[in-house]
Motif scaffolding. Structure first.
Motif, PDB file in Angstrom:
ATOM      1  N   ASP A 149     -35.298  20.589  32.577  1.00  0.00           N
ATOM      2  CA  ASP A 149     -35.195  19.130  32.491  1.00  0.00           C
ATOM      3  C   ASP A 149     -35.489  18.467  33.828  1.00  0.00           C
ATOM      4  N   GLY A 150     -36.129  17.302  33.748  1.00  0.00           N
ATOM      5  CA  GLY A 150     -36.389  16.552  34.971  1.00  0.00           C
ATOM      6  C   GLY A 150     -36.887  15.162  34.675  1.00  0.00           C
ATOM      7  N   PHE A 151     -37.299  14.477  35.739  1.00  0.00           N
ATOM      8  CA  PHE A 151     -37.942  13.166  35.659  1.00  0.00           C
ATOM      9  C   PHE A 151     -39.258  13.254  36.421  1.00  0.00           C
ATOM     10  N   CYS A 152     -40.281  12.547  35.936  1.00  0.00           N
ATOM     11  CA  CYS A 152     -41.589  12.631  36.581  1.00  0.00           C
ATOM     12  C   CYS A 152     -42.391  11.362  36.347  1.00  0.00           C
ATOM     13  N   GLY A 153     -42.707  10.623  37.403  1.00  0.00           N
ATOM     14  CA  GLY A 153     -43.564   9.453  37.320  1.00  0.00           C
ATOM     15  C   GLY A 153     -42.895   8.266  36.665  1.00  0.00           C
ATOM     16  N   PHE A 154     -43.416   7.074  36.924  1.00  0.00           N
ATOM     17  CA  PHE A 154     -42.854   5.848  36.349  1.00  0.00           C
ATOM     18  C   PHE A 154     -43.197   5.736  34.876  1.00  0.00           C
ATOM     19  N   ARG A 155     -42.190   5.431  34.075  1.00  0.00           N
ATOM     20  CA  ARG A 155     -42.452   5.159  32.661  1.00  0.00           C
ATOM     21  C   ARG A 155     -42.926   3.718  32.510  1.00  0.00           C
ATOM     22  N   ALA A 156     -43.406   3.368  31.323  1.00  0.00           N
ATOM     23  CA  ALA A 156     -43.857   2.007  31.057  1.00  0.00           C
ATOM     24  C   ALA A 156     -42.702   1.039  31.312  1.00  0.00           C
ATOM     25  N   PRO A 157     -42.919  -0.016  32.090  1.00  0.00           N
ATOM     26  CA  PRO A 157     -41.829  -0.950  32.405  1.00  0.00           C
ATOM     27  C   PRO A 157     -41.140  -1.517  31.172  1.00  0.00           C
ATOM     28  N   ALA A 158     -41.884  -1.768  30.094  1.00  0.00           N
ATOM     29  CA  ALA A 158     -41.263  -2.313  28.884  1.00  0.00           C
ATOM     30  C   ALA A 158     -40.234  -1.340  28.319  1.00  0.00           C
ATOM     31  N   ASP A 159     -40.517  -0.028  28.419  1.00  0.00           N
ATOM     32  CA  ASP A 159     -39.561   0.972  27.936  1.00  0.00           C
ATOM     33  C   ASP A 159     -38.304   0.992  28.804  1.00  0.00           C
ATOM     34  N   THR A 160     -38.487   0.860  30.113  1.00  0.00           N
ATOM     35  CA  THR A 160     -37.322   0.805  30.998  1.00  0.00           C
ATOM     36  C   THR A 160     -36.515  -0.458  30.759  1.00  0.00           C
ATOM     37  N   ALA A 161     -37.188  -1.569  30.484  1.00  0.00           N
ATOM     38  CA  ALA A 161     -36.481  -2.820  30.201  1.00  0.00           C
ATOM     39  C   ALA A 161     -35.568  -2.660  28.994  1.00  0.00           C
ATOM     40  N   ARG A 162     -36.065  -2.022  27.937  1.00  0.00           N
ATOM     41  CA  ARG A 162     -35.233  -1.793  26.756  1.00  0.00           C
ATOM     42  C   ARG A 162     -34.046  -0.890  27.079  1.00  0.00           C
ATOM     43  N   LEU A 163     -34.280   0.108  27.922  1.00  0.00           N
ATOM     44  CA  LEU A 163     -33.206   1.021  28.318  1.00  0.00           C
ATOM     45  C   LEU A 163     -32.098   0.263  29.051  1.00  0.00           C
ATOM     46  N   LEU A 164     -32.492  -0.623  29.974  1.00  0.00           N
ATOM     47  CA  LEU A 164     -31.502  -1.358  30.765  1.00  0.00           C
ATOM     48  C   LEU A 164     -30.802  -2.432  29.941  1.00  0.00           C
ATOM     49  N   GLU A 165     -31.539  -3.070  29.053  1.00  0.00           N
ATOM     50  CA  GLU A 165     -30.943  -4.138  28.236  1.00  0.00           C
ATOM     51  C   GLU A 165     -29.779  -3.617  27.410  1.00  0.00           C
ATOM     52  N   ALA A 166     -29.916  -2.425  26.871  1.00  0.00           N
ATOM     53  CA  ALA A 166     -28.876  -1.872  26.003  1.00  0.00           C
ATOM     54  C   ALA A 166     -27.591  -1.577  26.766  1.00  0.00           C
ATOM     55  N   LEU A 167     -27.680  -1.451  28.100  1.00  0.00           N
ATOM     56  CA  LEU A 167     -26.478  -1.218  28.896  1.00  0.00           C
ATOM     57  C   LEU A 167     -25.601  -2.465  28.977  1.00  0.00           C
ATOM     58  N   ASP A 168     -26.235  -3.645  28.841  1.00  0.00           N
ATOM     59  CA  ASP A 168     -25.523  -4.931  28.830  1.00  0.00           C
ATOM     60  C   ASP A 168     -24.677  -5.113  30.094  1.00  0.00           C
ATOM     61  N   ILE A 169     -25.327  -4.976  31.230  1.00  0.00           N
ATOM     62  CA  ILE A 169     -24.671  -5.129  32.530  1.00  0.00           C
ATOM     63  C   ILE A 169     -25.310  -6.309  33.262  1.00  0.00           C
ATOM     64  N   ASP A 170     -24.510  -7.277  33.636  1.00  0.00           N
ATOM     65  CA  ASP A 170     -25.030  -8.511  34.230  1.00  0.00           C
ATOM     66  C   ASP A 170     -25.881  -8.253  35.468  1.00  0.00           C
ATOM     67  N   SER A 171     -25.445  -7.344  36.336  1.00  0.00           N
ATOM     68  CA  SER A 171     -26.167  -7.120  37.590  1.00  0.00           C
ATOM     69  C   SER A 171     -27.525  -6.446  37.389  1.00  0.00           C
ATOM     70  N   LEU A 172     -27.777  -5.921  36.186  1.00  0.00           N
ATOM     71  CA  LEU A 172     -29.077  -5.309  35.892  1.00  0.00           C
ATOM     72  C   LEU A 172     -30.059  -6.290  35.259  1.00  0.00           C
ATOM     73  N   LYS A 173     -29.574  -7.440  34.831  1.00  0.00           N
ATOM     74  CA  LYS A 173     -30.451  -8.373  34.115  1.00  0.00           C
ATOM     75  C   LYS A 173     -31.622  -8.881  34.948  1.00  0.00           C
ATOM     76  N   PRO A 174     -31.452  -9.120  36.271  1.00  0.00           N
ATOM     77  CA  PRO A 174     -32.640  -9.502  37.054  1.00  0.00           C
ATOM     78  C   PRO A 174     -33.728  -8.432  37.044  1.00  0.00           C
ATOM     79  N   TYR A 175     -33.328  -7.150  36.997  1.00  0.00           N
ATOM     80  CA  TYR A 175     -34.314  -6.071  36.938  1.00  0.00           C
ATOM     81  C   TYR A 175     -35.040  -6.079  35.598  1.00  0.00           C
TER      82      TYR A 175
END
Length: 383
Positions: free
Chosen positions: A138-164
């Motif tokens: 298992d690992g991480f490699c390269g930047f994923r599509a920003p839209a996919d990361t946006a969906r990942l962060l939105e589901a966390l529902d954390i105010d300090s992440l909303k600017p990202y």
């Protein structure tokens, strides 16, 4: 040819069991992270003729072949490893050759000690690398599509992440990724630690695709690298699959056993998940910010059945050979230097019998037949 006795590096992230299980020996209870095969001066393989780096230095053209010496100089240009990750490694990136030369020369001019903890460049070489899984890896490699990361962060529902999240919807994508990584790594330490703690709790609650980030936060509490990792593609390699990691590609290994080969360099710029130095300005100069597919490699068989992992560089070439019981011997003779590693079964390279985890160095031009029943990985160069 030389049977190799190899050093095992006890880095804290190493598995306590994976390398002993491969070698068929009892675990010591201590982490065993990497087994080095090659002529790196930090831990050269040992032979009956002496340390491999000294053997090569005594007669480079005999050991490496004139073509390899002409192309790469009088040293083995790759380092071959077995890597056993029992815990996450740092999130990191490697420079290209021009960046490495420039950075090394700059730090030399400024008199930065080579062993200083804040030194970025230990040599003037680049460090492309390839990891090939022996177990699920298992690992991480390269930047994923920003839209996919946006969906990942939105589901966390954390105010300090909303600017990202807002930035991830901006264009161009490379500028958005640069701005977010800069903000994450440059933020106030206490504020970022609080955000990472809140993120970890949400990831623990959500589970599934979020579980790796909870694991990262468990190992590195409050580390901004947890958020940086959320910008990247998660990947799991199955045995026999590989990743090629070129210059500028951020990556991290989370867990698993694999065979790794790289150009002979120690140049690493860290993005997080580490207590070590993180040089943000230099990191931002080196990172490639375009979204990319991880590019999982599967070997391609040549007409003789040797399975080659194709890469765009010449300092190393990795291939795999799987020998069934009773199969015809293979001729490994080459005009380049080779290290042959057994990972399963029992094989013979010329007169040297190899069990899993054992390896030999074959000088350029030396006749080397391969037979037996098992799996070997063959490391050499392209001339």
């Amino acid at each position: 040819m030389d049977r190799l006795t190899n050093t095992i590096r006890p880095y804290a992230w190493g598995s306590t069991t994976a390398i002993p299980e491969l070698l068929g020996v009892e675990p010591t209870g201590e982490p065993q992270a990497e087994m080095w095969m090659g002529a790196h001066p930090g831990a050269p393989s040992r032979t009956e003729r002496g340390p491999l780096n000294e053997v090569i230095s005594a007669d480079p053209e005999r050991e490496l072949g004139p073509e390899a010496v002409a192309k790469f100089g009088p040293r083995l240009p790759f380092l071959f490893k077995i890597l056993a990750a029992g815990a996450p490694l740092s999130l990191q990136v490697h420079p290209n050759l021009a960046q490495a030369k420039e950075g090394y020369e700059d730090e030399e001019r400024r008199g930065v000690p080579i062993d200083a903890p804040h030194r970025n460049y230990k040599d003037a070489n680049h460090k492309p690398e390839l990891i090939c899984a022996l177990t699920p890896f298992d690992g991480f490699c390269g930047f994923r599509a920003p839209a996919d990361t946006a969906r990942l962060l939105e589901a966390l529902d954390i105010d300090s992440l909303k600017p990202y999240v807002d930035l991830l919807h901006a264009h161009p994508e490379d500028a958005a990724l640069r701005e977010i990584l800069t903000a994450v790594l440059s933020a106030d330490h206490d504020e970022m630690a609080a955000t990472v703690t809140e993120t970890a709790a949400a990831a623990e609650r959500l589970g599934g695709a979020y579980a790796p980030y909870a694991t990262l936060a468990h190992h590195f509490p409050g580390d901004p690298g947890v958020l940086a990792a959320m910008l990247l593609n998660p990947v799991q390699l199955q045995p026999g699959e590989a990743l090629y990691l070129g210059a500028g590609v951020p990556h991290a290994y989370l867990g698993g056993l694999g065979v790794e080969i790289m150009a002979n360099s120690d140049n690493v710029l860290r993005c997080g998940l580490t207590p070590k130095h993180v040089d943000v300005p230099e990191l931002l100069r080196v990172v490639h910010f375009e979204p990319t597919d991880p590019g999982v490699l599967r070997p391609e068989a040549d007409p003789d059945g040797e399975e080659v992992y194709a890469t765009p560089i010449d300092e190393f070439r990795l291939s795999r050979l799987v020998l069934a019981e009773g199969s015809a011997p293979r001729d490994l003779t080459a005009r380049t230097p080779q290290i042959v590693l057994c990972t399963a079964g029992t094989v013979r390279v010329a007169e040297c019998e190899l069990a899993p985890g054992q390896s030999v160095f074959v000088p350029a031009g030396e006749r080397a037949g391969l037979d037996g029943s098992g799996t070997v990985f063959r490391a050499t160069v392209v001339v």
